[in-house]
Structure formats: structure tokens, C-alpha cells
Write an enzyme that holds these catalytic residues in place. Structure first.
Site, PDB file in Angstrom:
ATOM      1  N   ASP A  52      69.671  63.057 -16.076  1.00 29.79           N
ATOM      2  CA  ASP A  52      69.659  63.259 -17.536  1.00 29.79           C
ATOM      3  C   ASP A  52      69.198  64.685 -17.846  1.00 29.79           C
ATOM      4  OD1 ASP A  52      67.014  62.896 -16.844  1.00 29.79           O
ATOM      5  OD2 ASP A  52      66.571  61.445 -18.439  1.00 29.79           O
ATOM      6  N   SER A  53      68.839  65.454 -16.801  1.00 29.76           N
ATOM      7  CA  SER A  53      68.580  66.886 -16.975  1.00 29.76           C
ATOM      8  C   SER A  53      69.862  67.624 -17.341  1.00 29.76           C
ATOM      9  CB  SER A  53      67.973  67.478 -15.704  1.00 29.76           C
ATOM     10  OG  SER A  53      68.806  67.202 -14.591  1.00 29.76           O
ATOM     11  N   ASP A  91      71.329  58.705 -13.819  1.00 23.48           N
ATOM     12  CA  ASP A  91      70.112  58.408 -14.586  1.00 23.48           C
ATOM     13  C   ASP A  91      70.421  57.505 -15.769  1.00 23.48           C
ATOM     14  OD1 ASP A  91      67.822  59.512 -13.480  1.00 23.48           O
ATOM     15  OD2 ASP A  91      68.154  61.483 -14.398  1.00 23.48           O
ATOM     16  N   LYS A 120      69.088  55.361 -11.708  1.00 25.68           N
ATOM     17  CA  LYS A 120      67.672  55.732 -11.585  1.00 25.68           C
ATOM     18  C   LYS A 120      67.007  55.520 -12.930  1.00 25.68           C
ATOM     19  CE  LYS A 120      66.276  60.225 -11.056  1.00 25.68           C
ATOM     20  NZ  LYS A 120      65.523  60.453 -12.307  1.00 25.68           N
ATOM     21  N   GLU A 122      62.928  55.751 -14.984  1.00 26.18           N
ATOM     22  CA  GLU A 122      61.567  56.291 -14.913  1.00 26.18           C
ATOM     23  C   GLU A 122      60.550  55.226 -15.280  1.00 26.18           C
ATOM     24  OE1 GLU A 122      61.312  59.831 -17.345  1.00 26.18           O
ATOM     25  OE2 GLU A 122      62.988  60.791 -16.305  1.00 26.18           O
ATOM     26  N   GLU A 189      57.787  62.934  -8.729  1.00 18.98           N
ATOM     27  CA  GLU A 189      57.895  64.296  -9.276  1.00 18.98           C
ATOM     28  C   GLU A 189      56.528  64.797  -9.743  1.00 18.98           C
ATOM     29  OE1 GLU A 189      60.971  64.766 -12.229  1.00 18.98           O
ATOM     30  OE2 GLU A 189      60.277  66.784 -12.775  1.00 18.98           O
TER      31      GLU A 189
HETATM   32  O1  KIV Z   1      67.386  64.458 -14.152  1.00 23.82           O
HETATM   33  C1  KIV Z   1      66.901  65.053 -13.182  1.00 23.82           C
HETATM   34  O2  KIV Z   1      67.237  66.215 -12.924  1.00 23.82           O
HETATM   35  C2  KIV Z   1      65.903  64.358 -12.379  1.00 23.82           C
HETATM   36  C3  KIV Z   1      65.183  65.062 -11.253  1.00 23.82           C
HETATM   37  C4  KIV Z   1      64.525  64.127 -10.333  1.00 23.82           C
HETATM   38  C5  KIV Z   1      65.870  66.100 -10.508  1.00 23.82           C
HETATM   39  O3  KIV Z   1      65.644  63.238 -12.621  1.00 23.82           O
END
Ligand code: KIV
Length: 272
Positions: A52-53, A91, A120, A122, A189
Site C-alpha cells: 500500500d506504499s 497489501d 498482508k 498490519e 518493521e
Molecule cells: O507497503 C509497503 O511498502 C510495506 C513494506 C513492508 C515494504 O508494507
């Protein structure tokens, strides 16, 4: 681009990659589109994270909270169209897995249908019901603990996490809980190196660090940070391997100069 990978990476093959069992460290990098995925795959990375970056690196947002499931579906599909041999993990964006388990599974299924092999998310113990629901829907889940960018406001900024005894113990308890719930791998992280080591020793699934020291089972970095394509001063844990942003400006400046001088296109670049 060179063919570097005889066998595609799968969730079970990745889940078995603990360094303490003699496995090679896992290499993970973000990619947000087909050319990025082709470059990452040709370099032989193990995992492509459609992070999601994409918010900060591609879409021009200040933080990842602006990204929607539709955005992630769009970018995941673009990465998947490159047909990488690397495992594609997407993500789940903020608020796509916070409300209830059914909503979480529906959102994750959209990413799977777009081409993700795993998702993924969080957070720690609080995410256990969502992780269990995803795993029962046959959707593999990678956890993400420590400095979790979707919690930027709750954390009061992007700060190193787990620096007090209590916070470190909480993070280890979170790691145990989400691995018991079914996560096949974890990203950790922005934590002190010794805590990265401790989480890696504690759980039986691979721990992929970003700013968590050298003791993890693998490392992940953001594509734009590694290649020098970003416009931010990268955090301390980034190692830059190229300055493609500067090279791109230089190349486009030469193109502009040639057009303005009338030297592009020349005869060989013209149809007759
Ligand atoms: O979205 C992202 O870039 C991440 C990092 C772990 C690289 O979640």
C-alpha cells in the site's frame, strides 16, 4: 531480461524458509506495476509485495491511509500480468480488514482474483479473528508488526517501535498470536535489531525485516528506495543501489535538447 528462476515461489515453499534450518535469506521488494514486477522478477527476488506504499511512491499521497481496495486491485492485477515467478503478496489497505471477518474475506478475495497469491495485513492480537477467517477461506496471510504505517496517527508519527521492555514483550506476544492464527510469514518493521532477532527466534515462520536488523529470515525494501526513484529522504534502514531518478532526468533532458536542436528524429528514425 534474463530467466533466473527455474521454479516459481509458492506459499508453502516460502513458509519453510527459516534461516535457522539452513535456508537462504528471503528477498522481498515492492512493485506496483508490470514493468516493476518484470524487473524485480528478473533480479530473482523471492517475493513481490504490492504494497500500500503505492500511496507514497506512485499515487502522490502523504500516507498509506488514502489507498482503497480498488487501488490495490488495480495495481495487483498489473503486477500479476507480468506473470512473475516470485510470490505475489498484496497489501490489504487500511479499513479493508478492520470491521468484520466477512468484510475482510470479501476484500481479500478481490486481491486474490486480481492475481495475489497471499495478502498482508498490519497488526497483532486484535487481528486474530480476521486472520482465522482468511485462512479458513484458503487465503494465505502475511502479518506485519512493529512500525505499521497504517497506524501513523495512533503511533504519533513513523517511530521506531518496541523500544521499551513492555512494548517489546507486547510485540513478541503479537507475533505468537498471529502465527498461531495462521500467518505463514511476518514482516517486522522499524524495531531495534535485538527485537527483530527475538521475534525471528520465537516463531517458526519466516520473519522478513525492514529496519529490524540483520538477524531476520529475510529483508524487504521499497522498489523506489532501492533504485533511487523516490522524492523523500529515505529512512536510515534503506540502502540505495542506483540513482535512477537522476539518470531519468538526465536522459529526458538529452531528449528535450535533441528535439529543440532539431536533431531528433534523424533519417534512421523516420519512415520513408
Ligand atoms: O507497503 C509497503 O511498502 C510495506 C513494506 C513492508 C515494504 O508494507
Amino acid at each position: 531480461m534474463p530467466e533466473t528462476r527455474p521454479v516459481p515461489v509458492t506459499v508453502p515453499s516460502l513458509a519453510a524458509r527459516k534461516r535457522r534450518s539452513g535456508a537462504e535469506p528471503i528477498v522481498m521488494v515492492t512493485a506496483y506495476d508490470a514493468p516493476g514486477a518484470r524487473v524485480a522478477d528478473a533480479a530473482g527476488v523471492d517475493v513481490i509485495l504490492v504494497g500500500d506504499s503505492v500511496a507514497n511512491n506512485v499515487l502522490g499521497y502523504e500516507d498509506t491511509l488514502q489507498v482503497t481496495v480498488d487501488d490495490m486491485v488495480h495495481h495487483t492485477a498489473a503486477v500479476a500480468r507480468a506473470r512473475p515467478g516470485a510470490l505475489v503478496v498484496a497489501d490489504l489497505p487500511w479499513l479493508s480488514y478492520h470491521l468484520d471477518a466477512a468484510d475482510t474475506v470479501r476484500n481479500a478475495a478481490r486481491l486474490v482474483r486480481a492475481g495475489a497469491q497471499a495478502v498482508k495485513l498490519e497488526g497483532g492480537r486484535v487481528r486474530v479473528p480476521m486472520i482465522e477467517a482468511l485462512v479458513s477461506a484458503e487465503i494465505p496471510v502475511m502479518g506485519h508488526l512493529g512500525l505499521t504505517p497504517q497506524s501513523v496517527h495512533a503511533m504519533g508519527g513513523y517511530r521506531v517501535q518496541g523500544t521499551s521492555h513492555g512494548a517489546a514483550e507486547g510485540l513478541v506476544a503479537d507475533a505468537k498470536a498471529i502465527v498461531s492464527a495462521g500467518c505463514f510469514a511476518l514482516v517486522v518493521e522499524g524495531v531495534p535489531g535485538p527485537l527483530g532477532d527475538r521475534v525471528t527466534e520465537t516463531v517458526d515462520v519466516p520473519v522478513i525485516g525492514i529496519g529490524a536488523g540483520p538477524g531476520c529470515d529475510g529483508q524487504v525494501l521499497v522498489f523506489h528506495d532501492v533504485l533511487g526513484l523516490g522524492d523523500r529522504t529515505p529512512p536510515r534502514f534503506v540502502r540505495r543501489y542506483a540513482d535512477l531518478g537522476d539518470e531519468a532526468v538526465a536522459a529526458l533532458s538529452r531528449f528535450a535538447a535533441d528535439v529543440r536542436a532539431g536533431s531528433f528524429p534523424d533519417d534512421s528514425e523516420t519512415y520513408h
